[in-house]
Write a protein that holds these residues in place. Structure first.
Motif, PDB file in Angstrom:
ATOM      1  N   SER A 123     -34.830   0.831  -2.340  1.00  9.34           N
ATOM      2  CA  SER A 123     -34.847   2.217  -1.868  1.00  9.34           C
ATOM      3  C   SER A 123     -35.811   2.453  -0.710  1.00  9.34           C
ATOM      4  N   PHE A 124     -36.889   1.667  -0.651  1.00  5.99           N
ATOM      5  CA  PHE A 124     -37.952   1.963   0.306  1.00  5.99           C
ATOM      6  C   PHE A 124     -38.207   0.899   1.366  1.00  5.99           C
ATOM      7  N   PHE A 125     -37.834  -0.343   1.110  1.00  2.00           N
ATOM      8  CA  PHE A 125     -38.232  -1.428   1.988  1.00  2.00           C
ATOM      9  C   PHE A 125     -37.148  -1.799   2.987  1.00  2.00           C
ATOM     10  N   GLU A 126     -37.542  -2.543   3.981  1.00  2.00           N
ATOM     11  CA  GLU A 126     -36.667  -3.088   5.004  1.00  2.00           C
ATOM     12  C   GLU A 126     -35.848  -4.223   4.364  1.00  2.00           C
ATOM     13  N   PRO A 127     -34.576  -4.404   4.768  1.00  8.64           N
ATOM     14  CA  PRO A 127     -33.694  -5.371   4.107  1.00  8.64           C
ATOM     15  C   PRO A 127     -34.249  -6.797   3.958  1.00  8.64           C
ATOM     16  N   GLU A 128     -34.934  -7.329   4.976  1.00 14.29           N
ATOM     17  CA  GLU A 128     -35.479  -8.690   4.852  1.00 14.29           C
ATOM     18  C   GLU A 128     -36.575  -8.764   3.798  1.00 14.29           C
ATOM     19  N   GLU A 129     -37.358  -7.702   3.667  1.00 12.50           N
ATOM     20  CA  GLU A 129     -38.386  -7.674   2.632  1.00 12.50           C
ATOM     21  C   GLU A 129     -37.732  -7.684   1.258  1.00 12.50           C
ATOM     22  N   VAL A 130     -36.670  -6.888   1.103  1.00 13.77           N
ATOM     23  CA  VAL A 130     -35.944  -6.842  -0.167  1.00 13.77           C
ATOM     24  C   VAL A 130     -35.412  -8.240  -0.498  1.00 13.77           C
ATOM     25  N   LYS A 131     -34.842  -8.897   0.489  1.00 13.74           N
ATOM     26  CA  LYS A 131     -34.297 -10.244   0.293  1.00 13.74           C
ATOM     27  C   LYS A 131     -35.397 -11.205  -0.170  1.00 13.74           C
ATOM     28  N   ASN A 132     -36.574 -11.143   0.454  1.00 16.23           N
ATOM     29  CA  ASN A 132     -37.696 -12.008   0.053  1.00 16.23           C
ATOM     30  C   ASN A 132     -38.100 -11.759  -1.395  1.00 16.23           C
ATOM     31  N   ILE A 133     -38.167 -10.489  -1.771  1.00 16.66           N
ATOM     32  CA  ILE A 133     -38.561 -10.143  -3.141  1.00 16.66           C
ATOM     33  C   ILE A 133     -37.507 -10.628  -4.129  1.00 16.66           C
ATOM     34  N   GLU A 134     -36.228 -10.418  -3.800  1.00 25.79           N
ATOM     35  CA  GLU A 134     -35.144 -10.873  -4.677  1.00 25.79           C
ATOM     36  C   GLU A 134     -35.171 -12.386  -4.845  1.00 25.79           C
ATOM     37  N   GLU A 135     -35.342 -13.113  -3.736  1.00 21.62           N
ATOM     38  CA  GLU A 135     -35.343 -14.571  -3.790  1.00 21.62           C
ATOM     39  C   GLU A 135     -36.541 -15.121  -4.550  1.00 21.62           C
ATOM     40  N   SER A 136     -37.677 -14.467  -4.411  1.00 23.18           N
ATOM     41  CA  SER A 136     -38.885 -14.947  -5.098  1.00 23.18           C
ATOM     42  C   SER A 136     -38.977 -14.427  -6.531  1.00 23.18           C
ATOM     43  N   ASN A 137     -38.203 -13.372  -6.812  1.00 26.19           N
ATOM     44  CA  ASN A 137     -38.243 -12.713  -8.129  1.00 26.19           C
ATOM     45  C   ASN A 137     -39.703 -12.399  -8.501  1.00 26.19           C
ATOM     46  N   SER A 138     -40.434 -11.833  -7.539  1.00 23.30           N
ATOM     47  CA  SER A 138     -41.877 -11.657  -7.681  1.00 23.30           C
ATOM     48  C   SER A 138     -42.299 -10.197  -7.570  1.00 23.30           C
ATOM     49  N   LYS A 139     -42.758  -9.646  -8.689  1.00 24.21           N
ATOM     50  CA  LYS A 139     -43.299  -8.283  -8.619  1.00 24.21           C
ATOM     51  C   LYS A 139     -44.608  -8.275  -7.833  1.00 24.21           C
ATOM     52  N   GLU A 140     -45.328  -9.419  -7.813  1.00 25.95           N
ATOM     53  CA  GLU A 140     -46.561  -9.498  -7.026  1.00 25.95           C
ATOM     54  C   GLU A 140     -46.261  -9.309  -5.546  1.00 25.95           C
ATOM     55  N   LEU A 141     -45.189  -9.952  -5.047  1.00 25.79           N
ATOM     56  CA  LEU A 141     -44.807  -9.790  -3.649  1.00 25.79           C
ATOM     57  C   LEU A 141     -44.418  -8.341  -3.375  1.00 25.79           C
ATOM     58  N   PHE A 142     -43.716  -7.721  -4.307  1.00 29.59           N
ATOM     59  CA  PHE A 142     -43.376  -6.304  -4.169  1.00 29.59           C
ATOM     60  C   PHE A 142     -44.644  -5.472  -3.963  1.00 29.59           C
ATOM     61  N   PHE A 143     -45.645  -5.677  -4.810  1.00 27.55           N
ATOM     62  CA  PHE A 143     -46.877  -4.886  -4.699  1.00 27.55           C
ATOM     63  C   PHE A 143     -47.654  -5.236  -3.423  1.00 27.55           C
ATOM     64  N   GLN A 144     -47.608  -6.494  -2.986  1.00 30.73           N
ATOM     65  CA  GLN A 144     -48.258  -6.859  -1.721  1.00 30.73           C
ATOM     66  C   GLN A 144     -47.610  -6.097  -0.565  1.00 30.73           C
ATOM     67  N   TYR A 145     -46.278  -6.092  -0.523  1.00 24.59           N
ATOM     68  CA  TYR A 145     -45.584  -5.350   0.529  1.00 24.59           C
ATOM     69  C   TYR A 145     -45.905  -3.859   0.441  1.00 24.59           C
ATOM     70  N   TRP A 146     -45.864  -3.303  -0.767  1.00 29.52           N
ATOM     71  CA  TRP A 146     -46.115  -1.878  -0.938  1.00 29.52           C
ATOM     72  C   TRP A 146     -47.509  -1.514  -0.417  1.00 29.52           C
ATOM     73  N   SER A 147     -48.505  -2.276  -0.792  1.00 26.46           N
ATOM     74  CA  SER A 147     -49.876  -1.992  -0.375  1.00 26.46           C
ATOM     75  C   SER A 147     -50.027  -2.112   1.143  1.00 26.46           C
ATOM     76  N   ALA A 148     -49.445  -3.156   1.728  1.00 29.10           N
ATOM     77  CA  ALA A 148     -49.523  -3.332   3.185  1.00 29.10           C
ATOM     78  C   ALA A 148     -48.832  -2.173   3.900  1.00 29.10           C
ATOM     79  N   LYS A 149     -47.695  -1.744   3.375  1.00 24.77           N
ATOM     80  CA  LYS A 149     -46.954  -0.635   3.987  1.00 24.77           C
ATOM     81  C   LYS A 149     -47.734   0.676   3.880  1.00 24.77           C
TER      82      LYS A 149
END
Length: 181
Positions: free
Chosen positions: A100-126
């Motif tokens: 809902s909130f991220f750029e498509p490549e970021e979503v793809k990275n999170i999906e591929e890594s299956n990582s909630k940590e990466l999600f929170f890293q992106y969220w905090s940086a954004k």
């Protein structure tokens, strides 16, 4: 000297001898050789003694002690700056939120890594970047990317911008900083 100058009883901890992630960059052009605009030599030697514990250990200890009550603050005199810290919590909806909130490549990275940590890293940086440019969440987060620590708006790299990760166990934290051009 700063702690005594402001008259507060605040413990002082030694940090790293040099930067851990990059070359040393000083603010001599802004803060002078002594870091206090030349005031250091006019002040008496401090009576406050440095604590034996290192700064990173004190930050970690205090973060655990005051979980959910800490504030991360960054200051800058002449630069745009934003800071954000997010606790990495159990969040089963992180993929839906990213979609809902991220750029498509970021979503793809999170999906591929299956990582909630990466999600929170992106969220905090954004959030740090949004705070630095002064727009908040109303503009959304999908108009820019923070993938690989590089800020891009509409696919174009934002010159002079840096994302600086802050490592605190159990948290995602970033400083977004626009350097002088």
């Amino acid at each position: 000297k700063t702690v005594e100058l402001i008259g507060k009883d605040i413990p002082v901890y030694r940090g790293a001898e040099s930067p851990m992630m990059r070359e040393l960059v000083t603010g001599k052009n802004v803060h002078g050789e002594d870091g206090m605009g030349g005031l250091s030599s006019t002040l008496p030697e401090p009576e406050v003694k440095e604590e034996k514990e290192r700064a990173w250990d004190a930050i970690y200890r205090e973060a655990k002690k005051y979980k959910g009550e800490m504030i991360l603050v960054a200051f800058s005199r002449d630069a745009k700056i934003g800071v954000d810290i997010q606790e990495i919590i159990d969040c089963s909806e992180y993929l839906e939120i990213a979609r809902s909130f991220f750029e498509p490549e970021e979503v793809k990275n999170i999906e591929e890594s299956n990582s909630k940590e990466l999600f929170f890293q992106y969220w905090s940086a954004k959030e740090a970047y949004l705070k630095a440019i002064g727009v908040g969440l109303l503009k959304g987060m999908s108009f820019f990317s923070v993938k690989d620590g590089v800020i891009k708006e509409n696919g174009r790299k934002k010159d002079h911008w840096k994302l600086i990760p802050i490592k605190v166990q159990g948290y995602a934290a970033y400083i977004a900083l626009k350097e002088k051009e």
